[in-house]
Design an enzyme around this catalytic site. Structure first.
Site, PDB file in Angstrom:
ATOM      1  N   THR A 384     -36.957  86.523  53.037  1.00 41.04           N
ATOM      2  CA  THR A 384     -36.816  85.039  54.264  1.00 41.04           C
ATOM      3  C   THR A 384     -35.357  85.531  54.396  1.00 41.04           C
ATOM      4  O   THR A 384     -34.804  85.557  54.243  1.00 41.04           O
ATOM      5  CB  THR A 384     -36.759  84.318  52.511  1.00 41.04           C
ATOM      6  OG1 THR A 384     -38.299  85.089  52.453  1.00 41.04           O
ATOM      7  CG2 THR A 384     -36.963  82.962  53.111  1.00 41.04           C
ATOM      8  N   SER A 456     -41.278  79.145  46.379  1.00 35.29           N
ATOM      9  CA  SER A 456     -39.842  78.564  45.815  1.00 35.29           C
ATOM     10  C   SER A 456     -39.262  77.975  46.589  1.00 35.29           C
ATOM     11  O   SER A 456     -38.302  77.799  46.580  1.00 35.29           O
ATOM     12  CB  SER A 456     -39.792  79.974  45.211  1.00 35.29           C
ATOM     13  OG  SER A 456     -41.024  81.039  44.232  1.00 35.29           O
TER      14      SER A 456
END
Ligand code: DON
Length: 572
Positions: A384, A456
């Site tokens: 990410t 998350s």
């Protein structure tokens, strides 16, 4: 002076003697990772992305223009991590707002998706189906999110803001070590799709290596269409058709309405107060905000500042709070538009106090001793990227964006240059199954059409007396929320300077597996022994977090890009 001496000296000068920090790689320049200035501070995971932000500001753009330009550039610069085929979350604050606004542009399940789509006839998971290829792809939100953010708060023309990304995709850049590693790792999946192969492998079908040039001409053309037509250029018309038919031709479940009906959602950030600091972070479908605040709440009344950051008492309490947070995550978290998430309970001070009382002073709880929150009423059923930016007008933007695993599903939609995500793996393929990051999935996070998979990602803003103090975030799956919580504690509780707060040794506990994971063996032997004696199963394994932090010290702004990564901080 030898390189080693320069390195050792800078380490001595800049690190706090009692805090173990992760050193810079040999030959790395600390100035690349930390800068101080007065106008703006920027920390991203890519030198081109940081440069684009600075250039847009120098052209008279505002912080929002800079953030949007940077997002598109990082999509080109880190195609293994994020991109137009992915999604993310973003928080923005400017003076006059009551609290930051947040944008949810997370991928969502296609209309034809269902809770058994990753299971065989016997109910067993089909290996890799949620990870590789067309079935793994959620409907992407990045373009819609950036367009909406810019529409509301940007200043420069939209097409101008896309300029740096178009240039980089068209003219290419040299493959850097992390990118080369990612291509090598995903080579066999990339080789299955003609356009992925064409872009990321060479003519002999071998992975591009460090120093090769990466050109993304189709992506440049896709970006030009978006520059001219806005979000419609991606979600409707010829490009949308290409994206959909590419997924369908490889066996995926998409239909035409999936792209045309995609909507960005503005959500109220999760709020917590840690010793007078206002913490704002991402709401579901991310679990990040709820659990960052839960972890901080659980340790707020302990004297951690007195013990010190890497004292066994501090590590034990913080790790045990992480353990509790992940037990709750597995039981309760999911997309709150579909399932009831007890956000207020989980982020309340009372709940944190109740759970804190159950942590023994000198003993680690075993997995089965940690029970998730019991809802009182019956309720209805290393990839990410992150950047943080701040300016001297009191504005902050923090955003975490992703295609999930390295190169997402591995599928580049034909003729578009767009790497499609594998975010569907963030759903529970069945109750109790673990995802790519080992997070246990519960019934709250089963696949449903248009539902967004649990994340998350925790882009976080800290305000003190209504003024921005910090902007923080990181990539790295489930570790995101624990790395963010630790960085906040490092600044707010342990009073570390920005550099130490980012480079201090980190650890992670996610309830299952029942392990206390340290990122490297730099931890002092005595700390390891003390924690082991308490019953923690200490293991050494990299965490992958790459914190990007911006901080205001009144007149001065600071930016730190995690020295563990290849990002770049700029402040001026
Ligand atoms: O949303 C999430 O939590 C994950 N899809 C993030 C993936 C990630 O951070 C991969 N990073 N290294």
């Amino acid at each position: 002076m030898s390189m080693y001496k320069v390195f050792a000296l800078s380490f001595l000068l800049f690190s706090c003697s009692h805090i173990v920090t992760v050193p810079l790689a040999p030959g790395e320049d600390r100035l690349k990772h930390q800068q101080v200035g007065e106008q703006a501070a920027i920390a991203t995971q890519g030198p081109y992305a940081s440069a684009a932000a600075q250039m847009i500001l120098s052209m008279g753009g505002n912080l929002v223009d800079a953030a949007v330009a940077s997002s598109f550039v990082i999509s080109v610069e880190r195609p293994q991590s994020t991109g137009l085929g992915g999604g993310g979350f973003l928080l923005y604050y400017k003076p006059g707002m009551l609290q930051p606004v947040s944008f949810d542009f997370r991928e969502q399940a296609p209309l034809k998706a269902h809770s058994k789509m990753y299971l065989d006839a016997k109910g067993n998971e089909i290996p890799k189906l949620s990870l590789d290829g067309s079935m793994a792809v959620g409907v992407p939100g990045l373009v819609a999110g950036l367009f909406e953010f810019h529409r509301q708060y940007g200043k420069l023309d939209w097409d101008l803001v896309l300029g740096p990304a178009i240039d980089l995709a068209e003219h290419g850049f040299e493959v850097y070590p992390e990118l080369a590693e990612a291509i090598k790792d995903r080579q066999s999946v990339l080789a299955q799709f003609p356009d992925s192969k064409k872009i990321f492998l060479n003519k002999e079908g071998k992975a591009l290596v460090q120093g090769d040039w990466l050109f993304q001409k189709d992506l440049a053309q896709t970006l030009r269409i978006i520059a001219e037509q806005g979000d419609k250029g991606f979600y409707q018309g010829a490009l949308a058709k290409k994206l959909t038919s590419s997924i369908v031709s490889h066996g995926g479940l998409w239909s035409k309405e999936d792209l045309s009906s995609y909507k960005v959602k503005e959500r109220t950030p999760i709020y917590g107060n840690y010793k007078g600091y206002g913490i704002y972070s991402m709401a579901p479908p991310s679990s990040g905000g709820v659990h960052v605040i839960q972890i901080l709440n659980m340790v707020e009344n302990d004297e951690l500042g007195k013990y010190g950051a890497q004292d066994p008492r501090s590590v034990h309490l913080i790790a045990s709070s992480m353990q509790q947070a992940f037990a709750d995550r597995a039981a309760h978290l999911g997309d709150s538009d579909f399932v009831n998430v007890p956000i207020e309970d989980l982020s309340s001070k009372n709940y944190a106090l109740d759970k804190r009382r159950l942590i023994p002073k000198n003993r680690a709880l075993k997995k089965d001793e940690v029970t998730p929150f019991k809802v009182k009423e019956i309720v209805e059923p290393d990839h990410t990227t992150h950047f943080s930016m701040m300016n001297n007008k009191g504005e902050v933007v923090v955003s975490t964006q992703t295609i999930n695993g390295w190169f997402g599903s591995g599928l580049v939609a034909e003729g578009t240059g767009v790497v499609m995500n594998n975010e569907m793996d963030d759903f529970a393929t069945k109750v109790g199954a673990s995802n790519l990051f080992g997070a246990v999935g519960g019934s709250q996070n089963l696949v449903e059409p248009k539902k967004r998979p649990l994340s998350s990602m925790s882009p976080t803003i800290v305000l003190k007396d209504g003024m921005p103090l910090l902007g923080v975030g990181t990539p790295s799956g489930t570790r995101i929320l624990t790395c963010v919580a630790q960085t906040l504690l490092n600044v707010l509780e342990f009073k570390m300077n920005s550099w130490d707060a980012v480079s201090a040794l980190r650890y992670h506990h996610q309830w299952s597996p029942d392990q206390l994971r340290f990122e490297s063996d730099l931890l002092p032997e005595s700390l390891k022994e003390d924690l082991t004696e308490m019953g923690h199963d200490v293991v050494i394994k990299d965490l992958g977090c790459r914190i990007q932090l911006v901080k205001s010290n009144g007149a001065q702004l600071e930016a730190v890009s995690d020295p563990r990564g290849s990002g770049e901080a700029r402040a001026w």
